[in-house]
Design an enzyme around this catalytic site. Structure first.
Site, PDB file in Angstrom:
ATOM      1  N   HIS A 148       0.839  -1.207   0.000  1.00  0.00           N
ATOM      2  CA  HIS A 148       0.000   0.000   0.000  1.00  0.00           C
ATOM      3  C   HIS A 148       0.870   1.251   0.000  1.00  0.00           C
ATOM      4  O   HIS A 148       1.300   1.702   1.071  1.00  0.00           O
ATOM      5  CB  HIS A 148      -0.893   0.018   1.238  1.00  0.00           C
ATOM      6  N   HIS A 175      -4.161   2.791  -3.324  1.00  0.00           N
ATOM      7  CA  HIS A 175      -4.365   2.240  -1.978  1.00  0.00           C
ATOM      8  C   HIS A 175      -3.624   0.917  -1.793  1.00  0.00           C
ATOM      9  O   HIS A 175      -2.789   0.801  -0.919  1.00  0.00           O
ATOM     10  CB  HIS A 175      -5.866   2.058  -1.679  1.00  0.00           C
ATOM     11  N   GLU A 211     -17.754  -5.598  24.522  1.00  0.00           N
ATOM     12  CA  GLU A 211     -16.875  -6.764  24.655  1.00  0.00           C
ATOM     13  C   GLU A 211     -15.644  -6.691  23.745  1.00  0.00           C
ATOM     14  O   GLU A 211     -14.537  -7.036  24.161  1.00  0.00           O
ATOM     15  CB  GLU A 211     -17.656  -8.055  24.345  1.00  0.00           C
ATOM     16  N   HIS A 247     -28.087 -17.540  24.787  1.00  0.00           N
ATOM     17  CA  HIS A 247     -27.099 -17.375  25.847  1.00  0.00           C
ATOM     18  C   HIS A 247     -26.339 -18.667  26.155  1.00  0.00           C
ATOM     19  O   HIS A 247     -25.552 -18.703  27.101  1.00  0.00           O
ATOM     20  CB  HIS A 247     -27.777 -16.858  27.122  1.00  0.00           C
TER      21      HIS A 247
HETATM   22  C1  LIG Z   1     -11.188  -5.373   9.820  1.00  0.00           C
HETATM   23  C2  LIG Z   1     -10.651  -5.146   8.444  1.00  0.00           C
HETATM   24  N1  LIG Z   1     -11.489  -5.165   7.418  1.00  0.00           N
HETATM   25  C3  LIG Z   1     -11.006  -4.990   6.155  1.00  0.00           C
HETATM   26  C4  LIG Z   1      -9.684  -4.798   5.930  1.00  0.00           C
HETATM   27  C5  LIG Z   1      -9.140  -4.675   4.512  1.00  0.00           C
HETATM   28  N2  LIG Z   1      -8.719  -3.274   4.278  1.00  0.00           N
HETATM   29  C6  LIG Z   1      -7.441  -2.907   4.368  1.00  0.00           C
HETATM   30  S1  LIG Z   1      -7.231  -1.276   4.128  1.00  0.00           S
HETATM   31  C7  LIG Z   1      -8.885  -1.051   3.860  1.00  0.00           C
HETATM   32  C8  LIG Z   1      -9.423   0.313   3.549  1.00  0.00           C
HETATM   33  C9  LIG Z   1      -8.993   1.267   4.560  1.00  0.00           C
HETATM   34  O1  LIG Z   1      -9.240   2.559   4.155  1.00  0.00           O
HETATM   35  P1  LIG Z   1      -8.468   3.743   4.847  1.00  0.00           P
HETATM   36  O2  LIG Z   1      -8.375   3.512   6.291  1.00  0.00           O
HETATM   37  O3  LIG Z   1      -9.092   4.992   4.383  1.00  0.00           O
HETATM   38  O4  LIG Z   1      -7.009   3.592   4.282  1.00  0.00           O
HETATM   39  P2  LIG Z   1      -6.383   4.377   3.040  1.00  0.00           P
HETATM   40  O5  LIG Z   1      -7.254   4.073   1.873  1.00  0.00           O
HETATM   41  O6  LIG Z   1      -6.399   5.795   3.394  1.00  0.00           O
HETATM   42  O7  LIG Z   1      -5.028   3.798   2.899  1.00  0.00           O
HETATM   43  C10 LIG Z   1      -9.562  -2.248   3.980  1.00  0.00           C
HETATM   44  C11 LIG Z   1     -11.025  -2.403   3.791  1.00  0.00           C
HETATM   45  C12 LIG Z   1      -8.836  -4.785   7.060  1.00  0.00           C
HETATM   46  N3  LIG Z   1      -7.519  -4.620   6.942  1.00  0.00           N
HETATM   47  N4  LIG Z   1      -9.353  -4.921   8.303  1.00  0.00           N
END
Ligand SMILES: Cc1ncc(C[n+]2csc(CCOP(=O)(O)OP(=O)(O)O)c2C)c(N)n1
Length: 682
Positions: free
Chosen positions: A33, A268, A417, A479
């Site tokens: 990234h 990204h 939780e 539960h």
């Molecule tokens: C819990 C979770 N769900 C999905 C992902 C996959 N994922 C990695 S980065 C991302 C998008 C994040 O967007 P942002 O925080 O705006 O990062 P940017 O595009 O600015 O790098 C996703 C969905 C992950 N790493 N963790």
């Protein structure tokens, strides 16, 4: 050039170095990234060179500031800064980004790369873990600092992105942090309006700042994320605000500097591509060759920041020496807390339960254990997600953890939780703390992603999961956990332990406190269980080996049938065993308190408990049978619960679903009968 202008040019060069190290590493790996590090480089540079207090030569210095890159996919941002500031991370390590065995895995991993404070990547959890670090700092400061020089007084910083803000766990954790008034927690929000699908407008249009203001946070905005002075001033203001946690929403541009990909999701999660790398470098006036270029003055600038941290560390060492000299017993407690050592006599007051005193719910035994341990372990702290009276987790006669009582040991996590479990991870990675957290076992589902990270990171967190089966009774199937044991057993490095009575609960806690490299989950009953007579049956300490022979036929001949069970079902197999024994059947009872601990025993011990010669095995557990086939083998059977429970009094449910001593006896007898004549030895 004025000195101010040349300083600015140098800092711009620093920021560009961070950007292009990330760009080059992602390009070389052909994976990763680049956009996030390019956009957030200026804020991270400002934080690392003007505020963050760290010593690359001693990444474990207890009073360092903590930094969490919650947007873990931007790992190259962190790796670049760790390299530049002088951590044990070379340029070659950056070149090996995302490769087999490298120190620079795709996402930052705790205990793998020096300077990485916690594993991040599952979005939202880094943020919530940082809340745990901040509360750890406050608790340890209030507990140990005293009136003289302070030994625990640091900030916790986070860089979080849109994804972190979208995840519910950051909301839970932020709500908790706001209530707790964690004034030394500072979040830099990389507000770049882009995530993977495209613009955040597709799914995320709320006013994040207004939300955090409602959470009782101190909120600032910086309009230009490349304005180092503005970011600097906002961080300074956040540090000055000690009564509330701070968030700074910093407007940035993903892929900043890339002429064709900036402000798009194209940068990204994929390399910029050779052409775009070249164009970006040209656009920023950056040399095209060599790649991984670090100008000497840039390296010197960052190393100076590391050296300032080393000086601060030196001052702390002197403060610590003076503090230490003032109170030897306080110092001993501090040392034990940080080395995770159990002080002499830590188990002196643990209760011993007698059969004649009647039945005891293992949750209630656990409550007594916690209170017997608490005076000996001053940093054993924890609590429940609003179920403390049911989970029996409160330490008596000590205050709650609140802003007004920061040395309080009882945490009220509220009905949160997931954040609770992530905060526990933060308490554990911070160091100096032995955290435990609790809820009904069925709601461990809500904590699951943080349990997984605790296991992955090898953190000694104890989970107190009460109401561990259909024994919950009238609350019904919502539960009543059935698949949850299997999930824990399937999670690598997670120890699950389901004691069969009060004395085994004592032993289970001992295991938890001595298991330093991963979480331990204790599954405890709501209902009373008889206390097993240890004058007749084997000692409760056997649970430390996961499975042990609780009752056996006399003599040395192999058993004809092995009855296995965990927790509340052990009493059933014990009763069935007595009947079988009275009839001359060579029956053995194996208490299977923990699959994981039993797996860890050597083959000889496992064989001594479950001899291969005895294929006639019956397992009994009020949970899905998944996983038991491994222990019962082809010749065995399982009395399990491969469906959801139901709402009725607990006794009725156990009876209706076949969890009775009578049914165990009948099934065992039938099994032995089928296996005869080979199975019955006499
Ligand atoms: C819990 C979770 N769900 C999905 C992902 C996959 N994922 C990695 S980065 C991302 C998008 C994040 O967007 P942002 O925080 O705006 O990062 P940017 O595009 O600015 O790098 C996703 C969905 C992950 N790493 N963790």
């Amino acid at each position: 050039m004025s000195s101010e202008a040349s300083q600015q040019a140098l800092e711009q060069s620093c920021i560009d170095t961070v950007r292009f190290l990330a760009v080059d590493a992602v390009q070389k790996a052909n994976s990763g990234h680049p956009g996030m590090p390019m956009g957030a480089a200026a804020m991270a540079h400002t934080l690392f060179t003007r505020h963050l207090r760290f010593d690359p030569s001693d990444p474990a210095w207890p009073d360092r500031d903590r930094f969490v890159l919650s947007a873990g996919h931007g790992s190259m941002l962190l790796y670049s800064l760790l390299h530049l500031t002088g951590y044990d991370l070379s340029l070659d390590d950056l070149r090996a980004f995302r490769q087999w065995g490298s120190k620079t895995p795709g996402h930052p991993e705790y205990a793998h790369t020096a300077g990485v404070e916690t594993t991040t990547g599952p979005l939202g959890q880094g943020f919530a873990t940082a809340v745990g670090m901040a509360v750890a700092e406050r608790f340890l400061g209030a507990t140990f600092n005293g009136d003289g020089p302070s030994v625990m007084d640091h900030f916790t910083y986070v860089i979080a992105g849109d994804g972190d803000m979208m995840e519910g766990v950051s909301g839970e954790a932020a709500s908790f942090a706001g209530h707790q008034k964690l004034g030394k927690l500072i979040v830099l929000y990389d507000d770049n309006h882009i995530s993977i699908d495209g613009s955040t407008d597709l799914a995320f249009t709320e006013d994040v700042c207004a939300r955090f203001a409602a959470y009782e946070w101190h909120v600032q905005r910086v309009a230009d994320g490349n304005d180092v002075e503005a970011v600097d001033a906002a961080i300074a203001a956040a540090k000055a605000e000690t009564g509330r946690p701070s968030i700074i929403a910093i407007r940035t541009h993903i892929g900043c500097g890339s002429p064709n990909k900036q402000d798009t999701s194209a940068c990204h999660g994929a390399p910029l591509g050779k052409d775009e790398v070249r164009l970006s470098k040209e656009c920023c006036g950056w040399p095209l060759e060599p790649d991984f270029f670090v100008p000497a003055e840039v390296k010197a600038f960052y190393e100076a920041a590391g050296a300032r941290g080393a000086a601060a560390h030196g001052e702390w060492t002197q403060r610590h020496a003076a503090w230490s000299a003032a109170d030897a017993s306080r110092t001993a407690a501090w040392d034990a807390a940080w080395s995770h050592a159990l002080p002499d006599g830590w188990d002196a007051d643990l209760p011993l339960f007698k059969p004649e005193d009647g039945g005891v719910a293992t949750r209630s035994a656990s409550g007594k254990v916690i209170n017997a341990l608490a005076p000996h372990l001053p940093t054993l702290i924890g609590g429940s997600a609003d179920l403390a009276p049911s989970n029996n987790t409160a330490i008596k006669d000590v205050p709650a953890q609140q802003a007004s009582t920061p040395a309080g040991r009882n945490f009220h996590f509220g009905v949160r939780e997931f954040a609770m479990a992530a905060v526990a991870n933060g308490l554990a990675v911070h160091g100096g703390i032995r955290p435990y957290v609790a809820t009904f076992f069925v709601f461990s589902d809500y904590m699951r992603p943080a349990i997984r990270l605790a296991a992955l990171m090898g953190l000694p967190v104890t989970y107190v999961f009460t109401h561990d089966s259909i024994g919950v009774g009238e609350d019904g199937p919502t539960h009543q956990p059935v698949e949850h044991l299997a999930i824990l057993r399937a999670t690598p490095n997670c120890v699950e332990l389901r004691p069969a009575d009060a004395n085994e609960t004592v032993e289970a806690w001992k295991v938890a406190l001595q298991n330093d490299d991963g979480p331990v989950a204790l599954m405890l009953t709501r209902q009373n269980l008889p206390t097993i007579d240890r004058n007749v049956y084997a000692r409760a300490s056997g649970v430390a080996r996961g499975a042990y022979v609780l009752a056996d036929a006399a003599g040395s001949a192999a058993p004809a049938v092995i009855l296995m069970a965990s927790g509340s079902e052990v009493q059933l197999v014990l009763a069935a065993h007595e009947r079988l024994a009275a009839e001359g059947v060579r029956s053995r009872v194996v208490n299977m308190a923990s699959f994981r601990l039993f797996e860890r025993q050597d083959a000889a011990y496992r064989q001594s408990v479950l001899p291969a010669s005895c294929r006639c095995r019956l397992a009994v557990e009020a949970a899905v049978s998944f996983g038991w086939d491994r222990w019962v083998g082809d010749g065995g059977e399982i009395i399990g619960l491969d469906h959801f429970g139901t709402s009725a009094p607990a006794g009725t449910i156990f009876e209706q679903f076949g969890f009775t001593a009578e049914n165990v006896y009948q099934r065992a007898k039938a099994l032995v009968g089928r296996a005869a004549p080979a199975g019955v030895t006499e």
